[in-house]
Design a protein around this motif. Structure first.
Motif, mmCIF file in Angstrom:
data_model
loop_
_atom_site.group_PDB
_atom_site.id
_atom_site.type_symbol
_atom_site.label_atom_id
_atom_site.label_comp_id
_atom_site.label_asym_id
_atom_site.label_seq_id
_atom_site.Cartn_x
_atom_site.Cartn_y
_atom_site.Cartn_z
ATOM 1 N N LEU A 1 29.081 16.084 58.090
ATOM 2 C CA LEU A 1 27.869 16.848 58.925
ATOM 3 C C LEU A 1 27.907 16.227 60.147
ATOM 4 C CD1 LEU A 1 25.284 17.337 55.933
ATOM 5 C CD2 LEU A 1 26.693 18.998 56.954
ATOM 6 N N CYS A 2 27.872 14.833 60.310
ATOM 7 C CA CYS A 2 27.933 14.025 61.477
ATOM 8 C C CYS A 2 29.269 14.689 62.408
ATOM 9 C CB CYS A 2 28.167 12.737 61.350
ATOM 10 S SG CYS A 2 28.722 11.937 62.794
ATOM 11 N N GLY A 3 30.181 14.814 61.833
ATOM 12 C CA GLY A 3 31.543 15.399 62.629
ATOM 13 C C GLY A 3 31.280 16.600 63.107
ATOM 14 N N LEU A 4 30.696 17.566 62.311
ATOM 15 C CA LEU A 4 30.639 19.092 62.465
ATOM 16 C C LEU A 4 29.655 19.276 63.729
ATOM 17 C CD1 LEU A 4 30.643 21.989 61.940
ATOM 18 C CD2 LEU A 4 28.675 21.680 60.035
ATOM 19 N N ASN A 5 28.400 18.474 63.543
ATOM 20 C CA ASN A 5 27.730 18.626 64.607
ATOM 21 C C ASN A 5 27.948 18.127 66.011
ATOM 22 O OD1 ASN A 5 24.954 19.212 65.664
ATOM 23 N ND2 ASN A 5 23.981 17.115 65.108
ATOM 24 N N LEU A 6 28.658 17.093 65.899
ATOM 25 C CA LEU A 6 28.989 16.554 67.227
ATOM 26 C C LEU A 6 30.460 16.887 67.642
ATOM 27 C CD1 LEU A 6 28.392 12.610 66.290
ATOM 28 C CD2 LEU A 6 27.308 13.950 68.115
ATOM 29 N N GLY B 1 28.400 22.932 72.717
ATOM 30 C CA GLY B 1 26.695 22.750 73.163
ATOM 31 C C GLY B 1 26.227 21.277 72.745
ATOM 32 N N LEU B 2 25.068 21.278 72.835
ATOM 33 C CA LEU B 2 24.154 20.093 72.804
ATOM 34 C C LEU B 2 23.965 19.785 71.265
ATOM 35 C CD1 LEU B 2 21.559 20.751 75.451
ATOM 36 C CD2 LEU B 2 23.246 18.766 75.823
ATOM 37 N N PRO B 3 24.383 18.517 70.954
ATOM 38 C CA PRO B 3 24.064 17.825 69.386
ATOM 39 C C PRO B 3 22.501 17.145 69.558
ATOM 40 C CG PRO B 3 25.582 16.421 70.588
ATOM 41 C CD PRO B 3 25.270 17.362 71.652
ATOM 42 N N PHE B 4 21.840 17.765 68.531
ATOM 43 C CA PHE B 4 20.376 16.968 68.590
ATOM 44 C C PHE B 4 20.644 16.166 66.942
ATOM 45 C CE2 PHE B 4 19.314 19.727 71.675
ATOM 46 C CZ PHE B 4 18.205 19.610 72.038
ATOM 47 N N ILE B 5 20.274 14.844 67.041
ATOM 48 C CA ILE B 5 20.363 14.175 65.909
ATOM 49 C C ILE B 5 18.848 13.582 65.429
ATOM 50 C CG2 ILE B 5 21.100 11.833 64.962
ATOM 51 C CD1 ILE B 5 23.312 11.893 66.942
#
Length: 505
Positions: free
Chosen positions: A346-351, A355-359
């Protein structure tokens, strides 16, 4: 000082959301605070964070954990002082980290001075809100509340006021120009203190076009009169022209019930409204219209939805969890045998998405939903309201408990697990919300020391993203694949990347 520069400094930023009450407690009272955030700034810098989105720290009775604001120009004593806030802004700036604040302008607390004066009969302040006479023994219209039940509450004087959320959160009347002047003054107050922008809470529902009855539906009757209205667009354009554009701001909107076309209107650069918007469709991939009633999670639905939004928006605001959603590893992953692999995927997907990744705080160590024993463990006002609504539907306690515990917002609000001690390194006192017992193996201290941990994977992925032209500037294209595998490319003139994410079990 204000500046007319329009440089988009935020375009390649990594944004980290802090829910202050649950981040780090510096004084042992069990509640996270601003000095606690300051103590962790170097941790955030090492993680690779560029921007902190700070959930509300304003004075508030706390009925909705800060989203019921009683003073927009103050700091809640539970979190510290204005001096602490100024120190946070200054020290973060020294580390190259900017702060954006939550701005809640659809409603105030019923304990705000404006509403108190309105209830006391002050005609000026009554027009800051929607006070209306009832229709016989009924409310002024048939609108429903986001928290369940009616959207109107009767006052001691016999009239009613509108609240799309809790009765403790009366809606502001944006037809009144005085409300505009008050709120833009508040924006300038914080921007002049050095904050870099705002996350605007439920920004696309602030302007009510009319107070006519709505078409009856299972939930939120009346939304056609306030959702994405032309008046809302005009207000946001004024905010941008008269305030935001005078500063180097980043403005992201929480936008409910938006379609891609709605989102384009709100965030297209040429329209000069918001810089980015949060959409919710992927959060509802396993819901039956209402988040409390679930259906089977199918990876193909998630892939289809993410692909649609990647294609629709120039700069999507990408997130997989926040303070209003359950933990992503519970939502889209596997908290058992594949907990670590799920969190890393999920980390890899989001990053890797465009667009802009929000953690969200704790996401970088793979924090999971709370291990609450029962409804009495919960503090969330939405969960309490929904419990009452379910009682009216005659649902027995065991069903209410199961439905609410798996979906309550408190799942994401349990304190951050800094170490394996009794207070998880969050507090030396009694935490305001139950700490998850899995702090014994899911915590920052242990993961820092393990080079193969989720935390260190996040650090490596963030570092890689920052150095990758394809991930920062490249195009997006989905590649045909099996139904549970999300394959897409990110491509620039210099680099082409293929990203493979098996989002099924």
């Amino acid at each position: 000082m204000a500046t007319s520069s329009t440089k988009k400094w935020w375009k390649n930023a990594i944004v980290y959301q802090i829910y202050p009450r649950s981040f780090c407690d510096s004084n042992g009272d069990g509640i996270g605070d601003i000095p606690g955030i300051i103590s962790k700034l170097h941790y955030l810098k090492e993680l690779g964070v560029d921007v902190i989105w700070l959930s509300p720290v304003y004075p508030s009775p706390g009925y909705d954990n800060g989203y019921d604001i009683s003073d927009y120009k103050g700091i809640n004593p539970e979190f510290g002082t204005m001096e602490d806030m100024e120190k946070l802004i200054s020290r973060a700036k020294r580390l190259g980290i900017k702060i954006i604040m939550d701005l809640v302008i659809n409603h105030t607390s019923d304990e705000h001075e404006w509403f108190k004066k309105a209830l006391a009969g002050d005609s000026k302040y009554r027009d800051y809100y929607y006070f209306r006479d009832g229709k016989g023994r009924k409310a002024p219209n048939n609108w429903g509340s986001f928290f369940g039940g009616k959207a109107w509450t009767k006052t001691e004087n016999g009239d009613y006021y509108l609240h799309l959320f809790s009765k403790k959160q009366p809606d502001l009347n944006w037809h009144n120009p005085d409300v505009y002047e008050e709120i833009t003054d508040i924006m300038r107050f914080w921007l002049d203190k050095g904050v870099a922008g705002f996350r605007c809470d439920v920004i696309n529902i602030i302007y009510k076009e009319s107070l006519e009855n709505g078409k009856r539906r299972f939930a939120l009757t009346g939304k056609e009169h306030y959702l994405n209205t032309e008046g809302c667009h005009e207000l946001i354009q004024r905010f941008n022209a008269e305030v935001w554009s005078k500063y180097k701001t980043f403005i992201v909107g929480e936008t409910v019930f938006v379609t891609p076309d709605d989102a384009k209107l709100l965030s297209d650069e040429s329209r000069k409204e918001l810089d980015a918007v949060f959409f919710f469709e992927h959060m509802d991939v396993d819901s039956r219209g209402v988040k409390w009633f679930k259906k089977a999670y199918k990876p193909c639905r998630l892939i289809r939805i993410l692909d649609k939004w990647q294609k629709a928006l120039e700069v999507p605001a990408n997130y997989l969890e926040n303070h209003d959603q359950i933990r992503s590893v519970n939502h889209f992953g596997n908290t058992g045998k594949f907990w670590e692999k799920s969190a890393k995927l999920l980390c890899g997907l989001n990053l890797c998405l465009k667009g802009l990744p929000f953690i969200y705080e704790g996401e970088e160590i793979g924090m999971t939903n709370g291990d609450f024993r029962g409804l009495r463990d919960l503090k969330d006002v939405e969960s309490a309201s929904v419990n009452q609504a379910m009682k009216r539907l005659l649902l027995v306690h065991s069903i209410r408990r199961r439905l609410i515990l798996r979906t309550t917002r408190d799942n994401a609000r349990t304190p951050v697990q800094w170490d394996s001690s009794e207070g998880a390194g969050f507090t030396t006192g009694t935490p305001w919300l139950k700490i998850n017992a899995n702090k014994s193996y899911i915590n920052v201290k242990d993961e820092k020391e393990d080079e193969n941990s989720i935390l260190n994977f996040y650090k490596k992925m963030i570092e890689y993203r920052k150095g990758s032209h394809a991930l920062n500037e490249g195009t997006y294209r989905r590649v045909a694949s099996p139904s549970d595998v999300y394959i897409f490319t990110r491509e620039s003139d210099e680099q082409r990347l293929y990203i493979y994410c098996k989002v099924g079990s």
